[in-house]
Scaffold this motif. Structure first.
Motif, PDB file in Angstrom:
ATOM      1  N   ASN A  78      17.661  53.547  18.943  1.00 55.34           N
ATOM      2  CA  ASN A  78      16.764  54.499  18.936  1.00 55.34           C
ATOM      3  C   ASN A  78      16.804  55.232  17.376  1.00 55.34           C
ATOM      4  O   ASN A  78      15.587  55.541  16.869  1.00 55.34           O
ATOM      5  N   HIS A  79      17.893  54.954  16.445  1.00 54.99           N
ATOM      6  CA  HIS A  79      17.864  55.601  15.395  1.00 54.99           C
ATOM      7  C   HIS A  79      18.575  54.823  14.352  1.00 54.99           C
ATOM      8  O   HIS A  79      19.535  53.945  14.889  1.00 54.99           O
ATOM      9  N   VAL A  80      18.413  55.036  13.078  1.00 57.66           N
ATOM     10  CA  VAL A  80      19.368  54.320  12.076  1.00 57.66           C
ATOM     11  C   VAL A  80      19.869  55.233  11.068  1.00 57.66           C
ATOM     12  O   VAL A  80      19.272  56.166  10.963  1.00 57.66           O
ATOM     13  N   SER A  86      18.018  57.837   6.611  1.00 55.17           N
ATOM     14  CA  SER A  86      17.907  57.970   8.050  1.00 55.17           C
ATOM     15  C   SER A  86      16.604  58.329   8.576  1.00 55.17           C
ATOM     16  O   SER A  86      15.972  59.058   7.883  1.00 55.17           O
ATOM     17  N   ASP A  87      16.090  57.800   9.681  1.00 61.98           N
ATOM     18  CA  ASP A  87      14.817  58.145  10.269  1.00 61.98           C
ATOM     19  C   ASP A  87      15.133  59.557  10.980  1.00 61.98           C
ATOM     20  O   ASP A  87      14.188  60.431  11.446  1.00 61.98           O
ATOM     21  N   LEU A  88      16.479  60.118  11.088  1.00 65.76           N
ATOM     22  CA  LEU A  88      16.580  61.353  11.668  1.00 65.76           C
ATOM     23  C   LEU A  88      16.587  62.303  10.602  1.00 65.76           C
ATOM     24  O   LEU A  88      17.014  62.216   9.266  1.00 65.76           O
ATOM     25  N   THR A 140      14.246  60.624   4.523  1.00 69.21           N
ATOM     26  CA  THR A 140      13.766  59.983   5.811  1.00 69.21           C
ATOM     27  C   THR A 140      13.359  58.735   5.646  1.00 69.21           C
ATOM     28  O   THR A 140      12.550  58.642   5.098  1.00 69.21           O
ATOM     29  N   LEU A 141      14.068  57.636   6.242  1.00 66.35           N
ATOM     30  CA  LEU A 141      13.824  56.474   6.307  1.00 66.35           C
ATOM     31  C   LEU A 141      12.725  56.080   7.532  1.00 66.35           C
ATOM     32  O   LEU A 141      13.048  56.416   8.481  1.00 66.35           O
ATOM     33  N   GLU A 142      11.714  55.362   7.340  1.00 66.08           N
ATOM     34  CA  GLU A 142      10.911  54.808   8.323  1.00 66.08           C
ATOM     35  C   GLU A 142      11.572  53.594   9.143  1.00 66.08           C
ATOM     36  O   GLU A 142      11.991  52.723   8.673  1.00 66.08           O
TER      37      GLU A 142
END
Length: 314
Positions: free
Chosen positions: A147-149, A250-252, A55-57
């Motif tokens: 929203n996300h990366v 990813s932050d997902l 999980t990426l901030e």
């Protein structure tokens, strides 16, 4: 009569117990299969190394529309280095209600105002301070919601492709390709494995240069999507999720990624529309000291084009 009814009742109870026991066993087998396949995919991605933090901030924007998620896709070629420029920058806007996707590619040589720094090529933003700075740069320039990366290193892209589409991905190669891509591709429609598809997407030594490369990247994404959503490839999803988790930052969360994958499958065929920024007749090439050859864009023209493109007809 009473004894007959009791025997029938007992028979039904036995059949019911057998049925639910079989379901329970199938659930266990399915869970074990999912876990083993997932771990196999994760191990394939990371090899003997410990997996990086999955999980990426990321300071993503809140969703202004619950049905639409905008995900920044970043492709990097780290070659073992901690800092690297973003070789590929795409925005995937997914309408969950209609299962439509709008895919926007941003040319890496766009001369950009990077917040907190002087102007450089757009792909330098990721080098300077990662996905958050790249997002802030795009937000400032184009007023686009992100929203996300998801960040993938090219060294792992081919592994993802080979798990997602074991029989290869069908694309049409417009002409022979080999220079600086590590493979030799012949002209014509064919099925490419992960290494070949990566080479196809990265080739830039023809008359179209980087614009042709970006177009092929979009073609590769669409062709891969078709393969992933094939019914016969559903069995590969647990391993695919594992290799994605080991390859992509990813932050997902894992659950979010699986939910998105299953949501896309449930929605049927995913339609993809594509756009490249800058749009036609909205840019010039220039040489800038300290940055080299850059693309100078008409910002207002591209903001309008992007805003119009990202509107879904609901």
């Amino acid at each position: 009569m009473a004894q007959t009814r009791k025997r029938r009742k007992k028979g039904k109870l036995r059949k019911g117990r057998i049925f639910f026991t079989a379901l329970f066993l199938l659930a266990i087998i399915g869970g074990v299969y999912f876990y083993l396949q997932y771990k196999s995919g994760e191990q394939l991605a990371v090899g003997e190394e410990a997996p990086e933090k999955a999980t990426l901030e990321f300071n993503g924007d809140p969703q202004s529309n619950k049905d639409i998620e905008n995900i920044l896709l970043v492709g990097v070629d780290s070659r073992g280095e901690k800092q690297s420029r973003s070789d590929t920058m795409m925005l995937a806007s997914w309408n969950k209600a209609t299962n439509d996707v709008k895919l926007v590619s941003f040319m890496r040589d766009i001369y950009a105002d990077i917040p907190g720094y002087k102007s450089y090529k757009l792909n330098t933003a990721y080098y300077l301070d990662g996905a958050d700075l790249l997002k802030a740069t795009l937000k400032q320039m184009f007023d686009v919601e992100i929203n996300h990366v998801a960040v993938v290193d090219f060294k792992n892209f081919e592994k993802v492709v080979d798990v997602a589409a074991p029989n290869g991905v069908e694309v049409t190669v417009p002409h022979d390709m080999s220079k600086n891509i590590g493979v030799k591709l012949k002209k014509g429609t064919q099925r490419l494995n992960g290494k070949e598809l990566l080479g196809f997407a990265r080739f830039r030594y023809d008359a179209q240069g980087d614009f042709g490369r970006v177009e092929r990247q979009q073609q590769a994404i669409e062709a891969l999507k078709k393969e992933v959503l094939q019914v016969e490839n559903v069995k590969n999803y647990p391993k695919l999720l594992g290799v994605v988790q080991g390859s992509i930052q990813s932050d997902l969360t894992k659950g979010d990624q699986l939910k998105m994958l299953l949501g896309a499958v449930k929605g049927g065929d995913v339609k993809i529309e594509k756009l490249t920024i800058p749009v036609e007749n909205s840019y010039t090439f220039a040489n800038v000291p300290g940055s080299g050859s850059v693309i100078q864009i008409n910002l207002e023209q591209n903001i309008q084009a992007l805003d119009k493109f990202l509107r879904f007809n609901q």
